[in-house]
Design an enzyme around this catalytic site. Sequence first.
Site, PDB file in Angstrom:
ATOM      1  N   ARG A   1      35.104  39.430  41.889  1.00  0.00           N
ATOM      2  CA  ARG A   1      36.070  40.240  42.656  1.00  0.00           C
ATOM      3  C   ARG A   1      36.117  39.672  44.073  1.00  0.00           C
ATOM      4  O   ARG A   1      35.244  38.893  44.463  1.00  0.00           O
ATOM      5  CB  ARG A   1      35.650  41.704  42.691  1.00  0.00           C
ATOM      6  CG  ARG A   1      34.300  41.911  43.327  1.00  0.00           C
ATOM      7  CD  ARG A   1      33.890  43.381  43.268  1.00  0.00           C
ATOM      8  NE  ARG A   1      32.485  43.508  43.585  1.00  0.00           N
ATOM      9  CZ  ARG A   1      31.656  44.390  43.030  1.00  0.00           C
ATOM     10  NH1 ARG A   1      32.088  45.216  42.121  1.00  0.00           N
ATOM     11  NH2 ARG A   1      30.388  44.451  43.382  1.00  0.00           N
TER      12      ARG A   1
ATOM     13  N   CYS B   1      54.492  52.056  75.417  1.00  0.00           N
ATOM     14  CA  CYS B   1      53.207  51.964  76.108  1.00  0.00           C
ATOM     15  C   CYS B   1      52.316  53.165  75.842  1.00  0.00           C
ATOM     16  O   CYS B   1      51.338  53.376  76.519  1.00  0.00           O
ATOM     17  CB  CYS B   1      53.421  51.794  77.604  1.00  0.00           C
ATOM     18  SG  CYS B   1      54.216  53.201  78.381  1.00  0.00           S
TER      19      CYS B   1
ATOM     20  N   TYR C   1      58.335  44.529  72.931  1.00  0.00           N
ATOM     21  CA  TYR C   1      56.884  44.462  73.079  1.00  0.00           C
ATOM     22  C   TYR C   1      56.220  45.805  72.834  1.00  0.00           C
ATOM     23  O   TYR C   1      56.873  46.850  72.896  1.00  0.00           O
ATOM     24  CB  TYR C   1      56.500  43.946  74.479  1.00  0.00           C
ATOM     25  CG  TYR C   1      56.826  44.895  75.603  1.00  0.00           C
ATOM     26  CD1 TYR C   1      55.866  45.801  76.053  1.00  0.00           C
ATOM     27  CD2 TYR C   1      58.079  44.904  76.202  1.00  0.00           C
ATOM     28  CE1 TYR C   1      56.158  46.684  77.076  1.00  0.00           C
ATOM     29  CE2 TYR C   1      58.379  45.781  77.219  1.00  0.00           C
ATOM     30  CZ  TYR C   1      57.422  46.675  77.663  1.00  0.00           C
ATOM     31  OH  TYR C   1      57.706  47.562  78.653  1.00  0.00           O
TER      32      TYR C   1
ATOM     33  N   MET D   1      30.810  54.420  39.070  1.00  0.00           N
ATOM     34  CA  MET D   1      30.937  54.852  37.681  1.00  0.00           C
ATOM     35  C   MET D   1      29.871  54.145  36.855  1.00  0.00           C
ATOM     36  O   MET D   1      29.070  53.406  37.369  1.00  0.00           O
ATOM     37  CB  MET D   1      32.344  54.575  37.200  1.00  0.00           C
ATOM     38  CG  MET D   1      33.350  55.515  37.874  1.00  0.00           C
ATOM     39  SD  MET D   1      35.017  55.176  37.383  1.00  0.00           S
ATOM     40  CE  MET D   1      35.221  53.538  37.970  1.00  0.00           C
TER      41      MET D   1
ATOM     42  N   GLY E   1      29.268  50.833  42.019  1.00  0.00           N
ATOM     43  CA  GLY E   1      28.206  51.784  41.696  1.00  0.00           C
ATOM     44  C   GLY E   1      28.668  53.220  41.470  1.00  0.00           C
ATOM     45  O   GLY E   1      27.851  54.104  41.257  1.00  0.00           O
TER      46      GLY E   1
ATOM     47  N   LYS F   1      37.940  44.684  37.238  1.00  0.00           N
ATOM     48  CA  LYS F   1      36.925  43.954  36.480  1.00  0.00           C
ATOM     49  C   LYS F   1      37.541  43.363  35.219  1.00  0.00           C
ATOM     50  O   LYS F   1      37.360  42.178  34.917  1.00  0.00           O
ATOM     51  CB  LYS F   1      35.783  44.915  36.120  1.00  0.00           C
ATOM     52  CG  LYS F   1      34.515  44.235  35.647  1.00  0.00           C
ATOM     53  CD  LYS F   1      33.450  45.260  35.270  1.00  0.00           C
ATOM     54  CE  LYS F   1      32.789  45.896  36.469  1.00  0.00           C
ATOM     55  NZ  LYS F   1      31.944  47.062  36.108  1.00  0.00           N
TER      56      LYS F   1
HETATM   57  P1  ADP Z   1      28.998  47.653  38.315  1.00  0.00           P
HETATM   58  O1  ADP Z   1      30.464  47.896  38.227  1.00  0.00           O
HETATM   59  O2  ADP Z   1      28.241  48.806  38.838  1.00  0.00           O
HETATM   60  O3  ADP Z   1      28.691  46.350  38.978  1.00  0.00           O
HETATM   61  P2  ADP Z   1      28.679  46.315  35.797  1.00  0.00           P
HETATM   62  O4  ADP Z   1      29.610  46.769  34.746  1.00  0.00           O
HETATM   63  O5  ADP Z   1      29.050  45.073  36.488  1.00  0.00           O
HETATM   64  O6  ADP Z   1      28.490  47.522  36.814  1.00  0.00           O
HETATM   65  O7  ADP Z   1      27.260  46.188  35.113  1.00  0.00           O
HETATM   66  C1  ADP Z   1      25.996  46.483  35.668  1.00  0.00           C
HETATM   67  C2  ADP Z   1      25.044  45.306  35.506  1.00  0.00           C
HETATM   68  O8  ADP Z   1      24.929  44.931  34.147  1.00  0.00           O
HETATM   69  C3  ADP Z   1      25.528  44.076  36.223  1.00  0.00           C
HETATM   70  O9  ADP Z   1      24.433  43.443  36.819  1.00  0.00           O
HETATM   71  C4  ADP Z   1      26.100  43.218  35.145  1.00  0.00           C
HETATM   72  O10 ADP Z   1      26.022  41.858  35.454  1.00  0.00           O
HETATM   73  C5  ADP Z   1      25.241  43.570  33.941  1.00  0.00           C
HETATM   74  N1  ADP Z   1      25.996  43.401  32.710  1.00  0.00           N
HETATM   75  C6  ADP Z   1      27.134  44.035  32.381  1.00  0.00           C
HETATM   76  N2  ADP Z   1      27.589  43.601  31.177  1.00  0.00           N
HETATM   77  C7  ADP Z   1      26.704  42.684  30.742  1.00  0.00           C
HETATM   78  C8  ADP Z   1      26.636  41.879  29.568  1.00  0.00           C
HETATM   79  N3  ADP Z   1      27.568  41.936  28.629  1.00  0.00           N
HETATM   80  N4  ADP Z   1      25.608  41.047  29.468  1.00  0.00           N
HETATM   81  C9  ADP Z   1      24.656  40.985  30.424  1.00  0.00           C
HETATM   82  N5  ADP Z   1      24.661  41.713  31.538  1.00  0.00           N
HETATM   83  C10 ADP Z   1      25.691  42.566  31.708  1.00  0.00           C
HETATM   84 MG    MG Z   2      29.090  44.543  38.562  1.00  0.00          MG
END
Ligand code: ADP
Ligand code: MG
Length: 916
Positions: free
Chosen positions: A338, A867, A887, A103, A101, A23
Site C-alpha cells: 500500500r 486577507c 492573491y 479489522m 489494525g 489490499k
Molecule cells: P492487517 O490488515 O492488520 O495488516 P493482514 O491481513 O495484512 O492484516 O494480516 C496480518 C498478518 O498476517 C500480516 O503480517 C500478514 O503478512 C500475515 N498474513 C496474512 N495472510 C497471510 C498468508 N496467506 N500467509 C502468511 N502470512 C499472512
Molecule cells: Mg497487513
Amino acid sequence: MTTQYSYSYHKGDGKNKALLGGKGANLCEMTQIGLNVPPGFVITTETCIKYLDQGKLPHDLLDEVRLQIKEIEQQSGKQFGGTTDPLLVSVRSGSAISMPGMMDTILNLGLNKQTLNGLIELTGDSRFAYDAYRRFIQLFGKVALDIDDEKFDVHFDKIKRQAGIKADVALSSDQLKEISELFLKVVHEETGHSFPEDVYEQLELSIKAVFDSWKGKRAVDYRREFNITADMASGTAVNIVTMVFGNMGDDCATGVGFTRNPGTGVNEMYGEYLVNAQGEDVVAGIRTPKPVSELADEMPNLYQQLVVLRNTLETHYKEVQDYEYTIERGILYCLQTRNGKMNAAAMVRTSVEMVNEGLISKEAALLRIDPELLEQLLHPQLAPNHNNPSLAQGLPASPGAACGKCVFDADTAERLGHLGQDIILLREETKPEDIHGFFAAQGILTSRGGKTSHAAVVARGMGKACVAGAEDIAIDVKMRLAIVGNIHIREGDVITIDGSTGDIYLGRIPTIEPSFSEELQVLLGWADEIAEIKVHANADTPDGAKQAASYGAAGIGLCRTERMFNASDRLPLVIDMIICDNVEDREIALAKLFPIQRDDFQQLFAAMSPNPVTVRLLDPPMHEFLPSEHQLIEEIEALHEYEKIILGQKVTLETLGTHESLPAPFNHLNDEVINEAITKKQLMLKKVRELYEVNPMLGHRGVRLGMSYPEIYRMQIRSILEAAALCVKKGISVQPEIMVPQVITSQELKKVKAIVDQIQQEVESNYEIELDFKFGSMVETVRACTRAGDLAEYAQFFSFGTNDLTQATFSFSREDAENKFLPLYNESGLLQDNPFEILDVKGVGKLMKMTADLAHQTRPDIRIGICGEQGGHPQSIRFCHHIKLNYVSCSAPRIPIARLAAAHAKLLENEYILES
Ligand code: ADP
Ligand code: MG
Ligand code: MG
C-alpha cells in the site's frame, strides 16, 4: 446477469479499490504484474454491504467461494480440508481506505484434527503444525466466536511458566500440542460447542466475522476520528489467501518494508524481519525484529530478490510503498502493498527525488503531498522519543513546541526576553496590550479562551506555539503562581508546551528545530511555477516581513498598523493622542508618532522589496488601546493610597529630620509627580467612558475613525508615502498600497482619496520624485460587496477581509459563536465547518464572486485578494482560484502551505465543483 461476489487475483481489477478494497486490489495488481503472490481471491465490499443490510450472506455466495477455492487448489496442488497436503488460507479484511489494525485477520484456516495430521506428515514438523494450530484456534476463537484473548492467554502463559520458558519459540511440540488441546476446551466451554471441524464452516464463519468487523467499535471509532465517510469507503472486502509459512524453520522469515525510509525519505532499503516467524509476530513485538540490512548477510540471495521486489513495486506504483512479505523455505512471497505513510520531511524529499529520478512528474510530486502536512516542517517539534507525562492539557491553538521559564505578565516577559532568556508567557487570557510579551516569548499558555481567542490568533500570526484554555491550570498573577492539582509552578520554573497537541509538561523537553530544507524550496519553486494565484503574507513588523519573505511570500497583503502602535515604546504616545480633546493637541501627539511609523514602513517596504506591501489604515476602535475602566479605577485608587504614603513620608521627615536609614525610592517621587499620574489616569478614565460602545466591533472603527479624525489618517498616509519616497531615494524599489478598512460607500473612499492626492503632491514635490503606489479598499461589509462597482471607481485593488465579512454575513460575533453555539452547530451538522476557519463558499463566497464581477465591470484590471485567516486554508484557496482572485494573504507560517495549495488549486481546477 447475477452479480459476481468475488474475483481471483488473476482477474480482479487492480484499480478498483472501492470494490475490492485496497489490499485486495493491490493483491490483484501485484499478481497480474508477475509478482509472487500466494494464490487467492477477494470477496467484494458490495457483498459486505449486502450481508450487513440483510443480516445474512447472499444464498449463492458460498457456491461461488467453493469454485474459487477449487481454482486455488488447482494452482497450489493442495486440498482444502485434504488429509495429505492440506490447503490452509488466511481470511483478511481490507476496505477502500487503509485502516491499519482496525479489522480482523484469521490465519491458518483449514486446520482440523485430520488436516493437522496431514500437515505433520507432510512437513515432518509437528512443532510447526501445532504452532499453526494453536494460533488458528485462538484467532478464530477471538474473531469468529467472540472469545476474549485472555481466556486463551492464561493457559498459554501457564504452560510457559511451568516449563520455565520466556520466548514462544522455545516451546516444544508437546507443549504446543498441550496448548492446542487446552484451547479447544476453552472454545467448548465458552461457546457450548466444539471447535468446528468442517473447513467450509470455518470459512463461512470467518467471512461473516470479517464483514461484521466493519461495524465493530474499533473500526467505527477510527472512521469517525479520521473523517472516513461512506463514499470514501463502504464495507470491507474479504481476502482469502493461500497460507505461506515464515515459521517452518531457519530458511523461513517474515518481514515488513518501506521502499524508502519513511522517517527521512532517503532512498534505501528499509524495514524489519524475523527469521522463523509468522507475519503478525513482527508487528506484535513478541520478538525484536532485525533491520533488513542484516538479511543481506543472513540470506543474500533472498535479499537480492527483495531488492528486486522493492524496485518493481516502486516503478509500478510510482509511489513509496509499505509492503509485507514472507519467505517460506527459500521462496519470497509478497503479501501486501500500500502507499507508504510518511512524515512531512520524507514526503518532501521523496517528491523531489522521484522527479529527479524520472519516476514521476512535477505535477504528481506536488499533488501527492497534502498541503497541511507541511505544517510539521515549519515549527519546532518535541523530540519524538521523549516519554515525559503530560501535566495538563489545553487546546492546540498554535502549532509547534516551546520551552522556557514561566512568566506571568508581558512586561516581565519583555524584560527577561531581552536578556536572552526563553520565556513561556502564562496568562488567564491575553489582551492586545500584552503584545510585547508575545514578541519576547517562545510560547504562550492561557487558562481560558478557545482556538480563536486573542492569544491563539496572535500566536498563530507570529508562528509561536500556543496552548489555550488549559482549564486545569489555575493562574494567580498576583502570587506569580500557576497551580495544577497539587503541583505549584512558580515564576522562573521551566515548562514545555506543545501547541500541536495542547500538552503541557514540567521541565525542559528537547525540541527539534524546523528546517526549511533545500528540497522544500525546490518543491515550492515548482508550485510557484504552476500556481496562478499568488501568496502574500499578513505581517505587521519588519521582522515579520523578513520571515514572510524567507517563506517565499510574494508580498504583504495585510499590514495592520495598529500592531505597530501596541509596541511598548509607542503605546504611551498613542494613548496621549487618544486622550486629546482637540485637534491641535492631537496633531502634536501625532507628530511624535509620525517619524516612528515612517521608519517602520521604510523597513517593511525594504524587507519586501520589490514586492507590494498593503498597509491598512487604523482599524480597531480606539478604546482597545486604553486599559479597561475597571483597571483604571483600581489604579487611580492605588495612586491615591500612594499619595497618602508620600504624605506620611513627608510627615515622618518633618518630624524626625533627615534620617539615613530611610529607603531611597521615597526620595524620588514627590506628590507633584503622583498628581500628574492621577490626572492622566483620570483623563484616560474619562476617555474610556466617552468611548464606551455597546458593540464596539460594529461601532466607531475603521474608516469611520478616518472620517471623524482625519488627522490620524493623514499622519498615516504621510508616513507611508514619505517612507516610500525615502526608499526610492536609496534606490530600493517599493510598491506600497494604501488600504481603507470597513468601507461601506464610495463616498468614504472619495474622501480618503482626496487626502492621499494632496499628500502625494506634497511629498512628490518635497522629494522631487514620482511615487508609484496603489489606493484600495478592504471589502468586509456586506454593503461594500453590493456597492463594489462604485467602490472600484476609486479603488485600484480590493482585499476581502473575510473575518469581518463572515461575521457580517452570518450576523455572528465570532467570539460568541465559537465559544457558545458554533461547536454544537458543527457537531450536529447544522453547519459543516467553522466559517471562520474555512471560507464559507456557499454564502460568503457568493458575495465575493458577485463583488469581483461588479468590480471587474468598472475596472477590468482591478487586483483582488483575500486577507482573512481563511486565506491560508487550502480549501479556501481553491475557491479563491476558482473565482480568479489575484492573491491570498495569510500568516507567515502558513505561506508554504498556501503556496502548495495554490498549485493544487491550478492542477485540480477542472475537478472543482462549486456546490450551489
Ligand atoms: P492487517 O490488515 O492488520 O495488516 P493482514 O491481513 O495484512 O492484516 O494480516 C496480518 C498478518 O498476517 C500480516 O503480517 C500478514 O503478512 C500475515 N498474513 C496474512 N495472510 C497471510 C498468508 N496467506 N500467509 C502468511 N502470512 C499472512
Ligand atoms: Mg497487513
Ligand atoms: Mg476587519
